[in-house]
Motif scaffolding. Structure first.
Motif, mmCIF file in Angstrom:
data_model
loop_
_atom_site.group_PDB
_atom_site.id
_atom_site.type_symbol
_atom_site.label_atom_id
_atom_site.label_comp_id
_atom_site.label_asym_id
_atom_site.label_seq_id
_atom_site.Cartn_x
_atom_site.Cartn_y
_atom_site.Cartn_z
ATOM 1 N N TRP A 1 0.837 -1.206 0.000
ATOM 2 C CA TRP A 1 0.000 0.000 0.000
ATOM 3 C C TRP A 1 0.870 1.254 0.000
ATOM 4 C CZ3 TRP A 1 0.622 3.527 3.938
ATOM 5 C CH2 TRP A 1 1.310 3.075 5.066
ATOM 6 N N ILE B 1 -4.119 10.474 -2.603
ATOM 7 C CA ILE B 1 -4.437 9.227 -3.284
ATOM 8 C C ILE B 1 -3.830 8.059 -2.519
ATOM 9 C CG2 ILE B 1 -4.151 7.882 -5.400
ATOM 10 C CD1 ILE B 1 -3.969 10.494 -6.927
ATOM 11 N N GLU C 1 -3.191 3.958 -2.632
ATOM 12 C CA GLU C 1 -3.136 2.879 -3.609
ATOM 13 C C GLU C 1 -2.901 1.544 -2.912
ATOM 14 O OE1 GLU C 1 -1.278 3.540 -7.521
ATOM 15 O OE2 GLU C 1 -0.432 5.346 -6.622
ATOM 16 N N SER C 2 -3.548 0.505 -3.446
ATOM 17 C CA SER C 2 -3.386 -0.859 -2.956
ATOM 18 C C SER C 2 -2.703 -1.674 -4.037
ATOM 19 C CB SER C 2 -4.758 -1.466 -2.622
ATOM 20 O OG SER C 2 -4.638 -2.829 -2.317
ATOM 21 N N TYR C 3 -1.694 -2.460 -3.645
ATOM 22 C CA TYR C 3 -0.926 -3.230 -4.628
ATOM 23 C C TYR C 3 -1.025 -4.735 -4.384
ATOM 24 C CZ TYR C 3 1.191 1.405 -4.891
ATOM 25 O OH TYR C 3 1.390 2.758 -4.984
ATOM 26 N N ILE D 1 -9.157 6.314 -3.207
ATOM 27 C CA ILE D 1 -8.550 4.992 -3.082
ATOM 28 C C ILE D 1 -8.602 4.297 -4.439
ATOM 29 C CG2 ILE D 1 -8.628 2.770 -1.911
ATOM 30 C CD1 ILE D 1 -9.966 4.116 0.439
ATOM 31 N N VAL D 2 -7.448 3.854 -4.923
ATOM 32 C CA VAL D 2 -7.375 3.218 -6.236
ATOM 33 C C VAL D 2 -6.604 1.906 -6.133
ATOM 34 C CG1 VAL D 2 -7.456 5.427 -7.442
ATOM 35 C CG2 VAL D 2 -5.247 4.430 -6.860
ATOM 36 N N ASP D 3 -6.826 1.062 -7.104
ATOM 37 C CA ASP D 3 -6.084 -0.188 -7.220
ATOM 38 C C ASP D 3 -4.806 0.118 -7.988
ATOM 39 O OD1 ASP D 3 -5.066 -2.684 -7.697
ATOM 40 O OD2 ASP D 3 -6.965 -3.584 -8.301
ATOM 41 N N GLY D 4 -3.680 0.062 -7.309
ATOM 42 C CA GLY D 4 -2.419 0.450 -7.930
ATOM 43 C C GLY D 4 -1.693 -0.675 -8.641
ATOM 44 N N ARG D 5 -2.305 -1.863 -8.704
ATOM 45 C CA ARG D 5 -1.636 -2.969 -9.383
ATOM 46 C C ARG D 5 -1.547 -2.703 -10.884
ATOM 47 N NH1 ARG D 5 -5.362 -7.768 -7.472
ATOM 48 N NH2 ARG D 5 -6.869 -6.086 -7.783
#
Length: 384
Positions: free
Chosen positions: A119, A132, A134-136, A259-263
């Motif tokens: 994260w 922002i 981000e979740s990885y 909050i975004v999906d950073g993958r």
């Protein structure tokens, strides 16, 4: 320490704090007096005349409180002992734990980034931009926990305030404090004006707006590099441009985070699939002629109908199937539905030369020699 020297050092610290936090110096003086136990600067001065002095420990603590604000340039010019103390303070602050989650925090080109395992949270340099997170990871990460996110955001904004203070201290005072007419000085160019223009979004900005937003456009977030005192790109100098329209917050608060999906995600567009098919053709080519055919191939990608490939008849053997291109097509969920040959004007005569040349250099030499033997014109040499 004499009274005059002591007051001078305290005034110097107050001036540094006032510039860093963009407040009047008299407020900074009162704040310093308050940290030393006095209700106002006037009371401190009166106490000094009656024999009060600032102890060495009190001065050290005050310096540590103030010194977090100066920028790196000021830091490097500071007294070595003070610089060493500040370095230790910042060193202790760059790692830690929120709940059971370890983090590391750092400044990247003005953005503050708090990151841990799977994260990250970024507070942009632009004061009006939304943070922002981000979740990885496929599994749940702490950024989805409101309590954790609130704590991380508070930490990041604390660092962001320090960075803003550092920036404001490094800039001229007039860049962050407009005069009574709203005139401010550009921190980079040095120009002064009460109205400014954003080259990025063609917005007209007041001096108060741009100073309050740390010289980022309140409308589009462009950096100070895009802010000018006249719209030189407009025929009328910007007179026809409209005032800036800051984004509506729609009820947003200081704690709101995107909050975004950073993958990493692969968007297989038609252009990217065509690139992969051409790459497969080049990889499968066994000589220079076939490589030319791969570069010149006409490839059509249709997500419903499939992939069509047309290869130059004089460069690619008619009985050779592009096996790798077909395998690549399957990997991306498509099928090569049409293989065709085409006849076109190839770049150079004698296509068969590429079948015997070992490499591009040898082929080029053979091709040039053949043209010269038949009266062709050799390449023009560039003039010095």
């Amino acid at each position: 320490m004499t009274e005059k020297r002591e007051h001078h050092e305290l005034r110097t610290l107050s001036k540094r704090y006032a510039r860093a936090h963009r407040i009047p110096q008299h407020r900074a003086l009162d704040l310093i007096a308050g940290r030393l136990g006095f209700p106002s600067w006037t009371r401190l001065v009166t106490a000094g005349k009656n024999g009060w002095t600032c102890s060495g420990n009190e001065m050290l603590e005050l310096e540590e409180f103030i010194i977090l604000a100066p920028p790196s340039a000021t830091f490097l010019r500071a007294d070595p002992e003070i610089a060493s103390r500040r370095a230790k303070i910042l060193e202790k602050a760059d790692v830690g734990v929120i709940g059971r989650h370890a983090y590391r925090i750092h400044d990247f080109l003005g953005d503050i980034i708090v990151a841990g395992d799977g994260w990250s949270l970024r507070v942009p340099e632009n004061p009006s931009a939304m943070p922002i997170a981000e979740s990885y990871s496929d599994t749940d990460t702490p950024v989805h926990d409101p309590a954790f996110l609130k704590a991380a955001l508070q930490l990041a904004k604390g660092w962001a305030d320090q960075v803003k203070a550092q920036t404001a201290t490094d800039w001229p005072r007039r860049s962050t404090k407009p005069d009574q007419d709203g005139v401010v000085r550009h921190p980079l160019w040095g120009d002064e004006a009460s109205v400014w223009f954003c080259m990025h979004c063609d917005a007209k900005i007041t001096g108060h707006q741009v100073a309050d937003n740390l010289w980022h456009c309140p409308g589009c977030g462009a950096s100070p590099l895009d802010i000018y005192d006249h719209a030189f790109w407009c025929d009328d100098g910007g007179k026809s441009l409209s005032p800036v329209k800051p984004p509506t917050d729609d009820g947003a608060s200081d704690t709101e985070v995107k909050i975004v999906d950073g993958r990493l995600k692969l968007d297989l567009t038609e252009e990217k699939i065509e690139f992969l098919i051409r790459l497969a053709l080049i990889d499968e080519a066994s000589n220079i002629s076939e490589k030319q055919a791969a570069l010149l191939a006409e490839i059509d990608v249709d997500f419903e109908l499939g992939i069509s490939i047309a290869l130059e008849a004089d460069l690619w053997p008619e009985d050779k199937d592009p096996v790798q291109a077909m395998e690549v097509a399957k990997l991306v969920g498509l099928e090569v539905v049409d293989l065709a040959i085409m006849w076109s004007d190839v770049p150079f005569a004698w296509p068969s030369l590429g079948e015997v040349a070992e490499d591009a250099v040898t082929y080029t030499q053979m091709m040039l020699d053949a043209y010269r033997q038949h009266g062709g014109v050799s390449p023009k040499k560039s003039e010095d």
